[in-house]
Design a protein around this motif. Sequence first.
Motif, PDB file in Angstrom:
ATOM      1  N   ILE A  40      38.084  50.040  46.247  1.00 59.24           N
ATOM      2  CA  ILE A  40      38.266  48.773  45.541  1.00 59.24           C
ATOM      3  C   ILE A  40      37.949  47.598  46.460  1.00 59.24           C
ATOM      4  CG2 ILE A  40      39.992  47.252  44.478  1.00 59.24           C
ATOM      5  CD1 ILE A  40      41.376  49.937  43.528  1.00 59.24           C
ATOM      6  N   SER A  41      38.476  47.635  47.676  1.00 58.63           N
ATOM      7  CA  SER A  41      38.277  46.503  48.585  1.00 58.63           C
ATOM      8  C   SER A  41      36.844  46.395  49.066  1.00 58.63           C
ATOM      9  CB  SER A  41      39.239  46.582  49.766  1.00 58.63           C
ATOM     10  OG  SER A  41      38.962  47.696  50.576  1.00 58.63           O
TER      11      SER A  41
ATOM     12  N   PRO B  36      37.346  43.103  41.515  1.00 60.50           N
ATOM     13  CA  PRO B  36      38.687  42.745  42.002  1.00 60.50           C
ATOM     14  C   PRO B  36      38.622  42.049  43.359  1.00 60.50           C
ATOM     15  CG  PRO B  36      38.648  45.022  41.230  1.00 60.50           C
ATOM     16  CD  PRO B  36      37.223  44.531  41.252  1.00 60.50           C
TER      17      PRO B  36
ATOM     18  N   LEU C   5      46.166  51.816  40.743  1.00 63.55           N
ATOM     19  CA  LEU C   5      44.865  51.477  41.324  1.00 63.55           C
ATOM     20  C   LEU C   5      43.693  51.906  40.455  1.00 63.55           C
ATOM     21  CD1 LEU C   5      45.512  52.384  45.060  1.00 63.55           C
ATOM     22  CD2 LEU C   5      45.521  50.126  44.003  1.00 63.55           C
TER      23      LEU C   5
ATOM     24  N   GLN D 153      41.660  49.175  38.591  1.00 65.43           N
ATOM     25  CA  GLN D 153      40.830  48.355  39.467  1.00 65.43           C
ATOM     26  C   GLN D 153      39.617  49.142  39.967  1.00 65.43           C
ATOM     27  OE1 GLN D 153      43.087  46.515  42.581  1.00 65.43           O
ATOM     28  NE2 GLN D 153      44.617  45.740  41.172  1.00 65.43           N
ATOM     29  N   ALA D 154      39.811  50.426  40.263  1.00 70.07           N
ATOM     30  CA  ALA D 154      38.679  51.257  40.689  1.00 70.07           C
ATOM     31  C   ALA D 154      37.664  51.376  39.553  1.00 70.07           C
ATOM     32  CB  ALA D 154      39.171  52.635  41.120  1.00 70.07           C
TER      33      ALA D 154
ATOM     34  N   GLN E 147      37.178  49.171  37.308  1.00 67.16           N
ATOM     35  CA  GLN E 147      36.546  47.855  37.217  1.00 67.16           C
ATOM     36  C   GLN E 147      35.390  47.741  38.207  1.00 67.16           C
ATOM     37  OE1 GLN E 147      39.471  44.796  37.736  1.00 67.16           O
ATOM     38  NE2 GLN E 147      38.043  43.151  37.281  1.00 67.16           N
ATOM     39  N   VAL E 148      35.560  48.262  39.420  1.00 71.44           N
ATOM     40  CA  VAL E 148      34.484  48.238  40.414  1.00 71.44           C
ATOM     41  C   VAL E 148      33.304  49.059  39.912  1.00 71.44           C
ATOM     42  CG1 VAL E 148      33.811  48.909  42.758  1.00 71.44           C
ATOM     43  CG2 VAL E 148      36.011  47.797  42.367  1.00 71.44           C
TER      44      VAL E 148
END
Length: 95
Positions: free
Chosen positions: A14-15, A58, A74, A77-78, A80-81
Amino acid sequence: MTRPPGSAELGMFISSGRSRLNAISAQLVGLKATGVKAADEYRDRMQAALKAASGKVPEHKGSFGFYGVPVEALRPQAAQVVEVFGPLRRVWTSW
Protein backbone atom coordinates in the motif's frame (compact mmCIF):
# COMPACT_ATOMS: atom_id res chain seq x y z
CA MET A 1 2.98 -7.45 20.64
CA THR A 2 3.01 -9.27 17.33
CA ARG A 3 1.40 -8.09 14.17
CA PRO A 4 -1.05 -10.24 12.24
CA PRO A 5 0.49 -12.37 9.50
CA GLY A 6 0.52 -10.55 6.21
CA SER A 7 -0.05 -7.04 7.50
CA ALA A 8 3.57 -6.00 6.94
CA GLU A 9 3.49 -7.16 3.34
CA LEU A 10 0.18 -5.47 2.62
CA GLY A 11 1.37 -2.31 4.36
CA MET A 12 4.50 -2.21 2.23
CA PHE A 13 2.44 -2.77 -0.92
CA ILE A 14 0.00 0.00 0.00
CA SER A 15 2.71 2.48 0.97
CA SER A 16 4.67 1.80 -2.21
CA GLY A 17 1.72 2.76 -4.43
CA ARG A 18 2.29 6.50 -4.21
CA SER A 19 6.07 6.21 -4.53
CA ARG A 20 5.64 4.13 -7.69
CA LEU A 21 3.30 6.74 -9.16
CA ASN A 22 5.74 9.50 -8.28
CA ALA A 23 8.63 7.63 -9.89
CA ILE A 24 6.71 7.12 -13.13
CA SER A 25 5.54 10.75 -13.14
CA ALA A 26 9.08 12.01 -12.61
CA GLN A 27 10.22 10.16 -15.71
CA LEU A 28 7.45 11.71 -17.83
CA VAL A 29 7.88 15.28 -16.58
CA GLY A 30 11.10 15.82 -18.52
CA LEU A 31 9.77 14.47 -21.79
CA LYS A 32 9.28 17.19 -24.36
CA ALA A 33 7.09 17.10 -27.43
CA THR A 34 8.64 14.97 -30.15
CA GLY A 35 6.62 16.24 -33.07
CA VAL A 36 5.39 12.70 -33.63
CA LYS A 37 1.65 12.88 -33.04
CA ALA A 38 1.20 9.33 -31.73
CA ALA A 39 4.13 9.62 -29.30
CA ASP A 40 3.03 13.00 -27.98
CA GLU A 41 -0.57 11.83 -27.55
CA TYR A 42 0.66 8.73 -25.71
CA ARG A 43 2.74 10.88 -23.34
CA ASP A 44 -0.26 13.11 -22.71
CA ARG A 45 -2.51 10.11 -21.99
CA MET A 46 0.04 8.70 -19.55
CA GLN A 47 0.36 12.05 -17.77
CA ALA A 48 -3.43 12.39 -17.51
CA ALA A 49 -3.79 8.82 -16.22
CA LEU A 50 -1.05 9.38 -13.63
CA LYS A 51 -2.67 12.61 -12.46
CA ALA A 52 -6.04 10.89 -12.10
CA ALA A 53 -4.45 7.94 -10.29
CA SER A 54 -2.62 10.19 -7.85
CA GLY A 55 -5.87 11.31 -6.27
CA LYS A 56 -7.07 7.74 -5.81
CA VAL A 57 -4.06 6.00 -4.29
CA PRO A 58 -4.00 5.73 -0.48
CA GLU A 59 -1.74 8.16 1.36
CA HIS A 60 1.82 7.00 1.99
CA LYS A 61 2.23 6.06 5.65
CA GLY A 62 5.43 4.07 5.41
CA SER A 63 5.48 0.41 6.32
CA PHE A 64 5.51 1.15 10.08
CA GLY A 65 2.28 3.13 9.78
CA PHE A 66 0.51 -0.17 9.26
CA TYR A 67 2.09 -1.96 12.23
CA GLY A 68 -0.52 -3.83 14.23
CA VAL A 69 -3.32 -3.11 11.75
CA PRO A 70 -5.34 -6.26 11.04
CA VAL A 71 -5.04 -7.68 7.54
CA GLU A 72 -8.80 -7.35 7.07
CA ALA A 73 -8.51 -3.59 7.57
CA LEU A 74 -5.71 -3.33 4.99
CA ARG A 75 -7.35 -5.33 2.22
CA PRO A 76 -9.58 -2.48 0.97
CA GLN A 77 -6.57 -0.15 0.67
CA ALA A 78 -4.53 -2.85 -1.10
CA ALA A 79 -7.44 -3.37 -3.51
CA GLN A 80 -7.51 0.40 -4.07
CA VAL A 81 -3.83 0.35 -5.11
CA VAL A 82 -4.50 -2.50 -7.53
CA GLU A 83 -7.50 -0.61 -8.93
CA VAL A 84 -5.43 2.55 -9.42
CA PHE A 85 -2.79 0.78 -11.48
CA GLY A 86 -5.30 -1.01 -13.71
CA PRO A 87 -6.11 2.02 -15.92
CA LEU A 88 -2.41 2.89 -16.08
CA ARG A 89 -1.65 -0.56 -17.41
CA ARG A 90 -4.31 -0.16 -20.10
CA VAL A 91 -2.76 3.15 -21.19
CA TRP A 92 0.72 1.63 -21.07
CA THR A 93 -0.23 -1.31 -23.28
CA SER A 94 -2.41 0.67 -25.69
CA TRP A 95 0.45 2.14 -27.63
